[in-house]
Write a protein that holds these residues in place. Sequence first.
Motif, PDB file in Angstrom:
ATOM      1  N   ARG A 380      81.527 -30.729  55.835  1.00 22.35           N
ATOM      2  CA  ARG A 380      81.061 -30.610  55.955  1.00 22.35           C
ATOM      3  C   ARG A 380      82.007 -29.005  55.394  1.00 22.35           C
ATOM      4  O   ARG A 380      80.847 -27.833  54.930  1.00 22.35           O
ATOM      5  CB  ARG A 380      82.268 -29.830  57.897  1.00 22.35           C
ATOM      6  N   ARG A 383      79.378 -29.024  52.009  1.00 23.40           N
ATOM      7  CA  ARG A 383      78.036 -28.812  52.739  1.00 23.40           C
ATOM      8  C   ARG A 383      77.327 -27.373  52.987  1.00 23.40           C
ATOM      9  O   ARG A 383      76.846 -26.437  52.481  1.00 23.40           O
ATOM     10  CB  ARG A 383      77.561 -29.425  54.055  1.00 23.40           C
ATOM     11  N   LEU A 384      79.078 -26.635  53.528  1.00 21.30           N
ATOM     12  CA  LEU A 384      79.241 -25.361  53.973  1.00 21.30           C
ATOM     13  C   LEU A 384      78.565 -24.713  52.525  1.00 21.30           C
ATOM     14  O   LEU A 384      78.670 -23.664  52.475  1.00 21.30           O
ATOM     15  CB  LEU A 384      80.462 -24.927  54.918  1.00 21.30           C
ATOM     16  N   THR A 387      75.983 -24.697  50.903  1.00 22.50           N
ATOM     17  CA  THR A 387      74.685 -24.121  51.903  1.00 22.50           C
ATOM     18  C   THR A 387      74.944 -22.046  51.496  1.00 22.50           C
ATOM     19  O   THR A 387      74.325 -20.633  51.388  1.00 22.50           O
ATOM     20  CB  THR A 387      74.759 -23.910  53.270  1.00 22.50           C
ATOM     21  N   ARG A 388      77.071 -22.163  50.911  1.00 21.05           N
ATOM     22  CA  ARG A 388      76.963 -20.976  50.530  1.00 21.05           C
ATOM     23  C   ARG A 388      76.061 -20.604  49.505  1.00 21.05           C
ATOM     24  O   ARG A 388      75.715 -19.195  49.253  1.00 21.05           O
ATOM     25  CB  ARG A 388      78.552 -20.631  50.847  1.00 21.05           C
ATOM     26  N   GLY A 562      71.534 -23.617  56.771  1.00 27.09           N
ATOM     27  CA  GLY A 562      72.268 -23.885  57.120  1.00 27.09           C
ATOM     28  C   GLY A 562      73.777 -23.243  56.201  1.00 27.09           C
ATOM     29  O   GLY A 562      75.183 -23.525  56.421  1.00 27.09           O
ATOM     30  N   THR A 563      72.960 -21.934  55.991  1.00 24.71           N
ATOM     31  CA  THR A 563      73.590 -21.229  56.127  1.00 24.71           C
ATOM     32  C   THR A 563      74.589 -20.694  57.282  1.00 24.71           C
ATOM     33  O   THR A 563      76.321 -20.008  56.964  1.00 24.71           O
ATOM     34  CB  THR A 563      73.043 -19.634  55.496  1.00 24.71           C
ATOM     35  N   ASP A 565      75.967 -22.942  59.047  1.00 27.64           N
ATOM     36  CA  ASP A 565      76.132 -25.283  59.063  1.00 27.64           C
ATOM     37  C   ASP A 565      75.067 -24.956  60.340  1.00 27.64           C
ATOM     38  O   ASP A 565      75.059 -25.751  61.255  1.00 27.64           O
ATOM     39  CB  ASP A 565      77.453 -24.783  60.098  1.00 27.64           C
TER      40      ASP A 565
END
Length: 600
Positions: A380, A383-384, A387-388, A562-563, A565
């Motif tokens: 996670r 992934r964050l 996405t950031r 995704g920004t 989550d």
Amino acid sequence: MLLLLALPGPLLFVLYLLGLGVASIGLLTPGEWLIGRCRAAANLGRRLARDWGGVEVPVPYRPAPPEPQPDAEGWYRHDKALYRKPRIPRYLARVVWLAEDPATNRDLNWMLLNTVVGAVLGLLAVLGGRTFLRAHGLWTRMLLSPVRPRPWWERVVHGLHALWHLAVLGLLAVVNLLAGVVLVVLFVLTHVLGAFLWWPWCNRVARLLAGLGRSLAGKWSGVPVDEVYLPFIAPVPTSDGLYRAGRMLRKSPRPAIRRARYRQAMTDPASPRDLLWLLGDGPVTAALLAPLAALCWVFGWGFWIPFWVRVGGLFFDVGRPWAELPAPAKWLAETPLAGFPFGLAAGAAVVALAPPLVRLHGRWARLLLAPTGKTLLAQRVRRLAETRADATEAEDTQLRRIERDLHDGAQARLIALGLKLAAAEQLLDSDPQRARELLGESKAESGQTLSELRALVRGIRPPVLTERGLVDAVRALALDLSVRIEVSADLPGRCPSAVESAAYFATRELVTNALKHAGADEIRVEVGYQRESLRIVVTDDGSGGADPDRGSGLRGIRRRLGTFDGTLHLSSPPGGPTRATMEIPCALSSQKTSSSSETA
């Protein structure tokens, strides 16, 4: 009471059919009234089964269709036909609702058969008490419930399939045990001999076997096991084009790639769990198969108990005189079919135990092969971080677009407006007519500039989204389109502003894709809030075949969600329908409930 309910069954059957016939010729009100009275009798049977027999029977009737709503041009639609008045679409929708409801057929069958079976069980309930009351409740559930119990032959077939699955799992357990032992030996040898960089190729075998175990656990046991491994990070060359492999710099990237794969195999938390599962799968599967093996032994020998008694191989020593046999053994020997009940009971137990044992094996696989909390947290965080970066890039792209639109559109028009006003000011004394023409042109151009600015602001965030929230913004979007879009919402409160904006534009992109690429005629948008997450489902009847890997729009939606989550799950088989599910974790700002359904 049960007798009184069973006796008018044929009359209710006729009235039910009469109600359907009356409704089909246009008399909806009396037809629905008759059907409602007959359904009330069926619901009374459900209620008595629950109160007296202790058997819960759900009420499975479909909800009534919504009232037809006009489109932007004032037409009412049913299927693919348009009508000027709402009477015919309403009539057709309600007739289809009454006639095609599966509960209607169940009610008719119950009313016709309950006259005989229900009356007999009701009479027995008067004589025998609560046992027959429960039997009557089970009979009512069998006919009126939408969920039917699985027939015994299907359970037998399911058990035989589970036996086959257990046999395959047993063979795979032997393969896994041998592979685990070999991999442990190879691990020791590669590190003792200094060839540890070849260990990732051995670890790949463990991943393949563990992946097969995860797949079988999900397909056969119904226990999904996610597969999460650390991603491979390719080595990056230095400024002078060299690759670092340990403390050495090489021109070729191959040593650096091998070292990176080795570090990935050694640092991934899933690698030792895969190896431990290979070593432990054999003993655990053997423990699960042990009771089945004993029951199979009883099943096979139970049919031959008399034979083994006669030859002296089971209950007494070989050569013992027949007259000196113990009484049970002598009875078994004199009764040829005495062992059959034991064998049949053992066979039935084997078939009954096989499915739960398969599920236990799936839980064992999930216990070791499922990702740990640390792995999920690392995934996670990774992934964050991705996405950031996507959000930063998207924000920069959005700012550049706004700057370009302002520079090429509104700014240019304002400059031209200023020049025209200056020219009109100079011509005001010498040529008043020309000055008035320039002022009129400036007025029209100011209106165009204002329209462009409003369109630009609406593209950033629609005013209806700010003022009334996500649900009304989606409904406003539906009203602007020419196809039939049904919007149903159950959203208690409002989401954060940024979440509403992301969800709105993602929904608009999905609806646009359905119209532009899939040629959809009907679209349904469902907005809800479940498990602390905003959930939006967009379904269309288009051609399907949507693939996020081929479309930049779907990838953009995933980056947008995704920004926060959020996730996008897409089901789009060729030929349709397409179902896109978006989930964004968020908290609501109020507890005001908004629950409605509307068709535009």
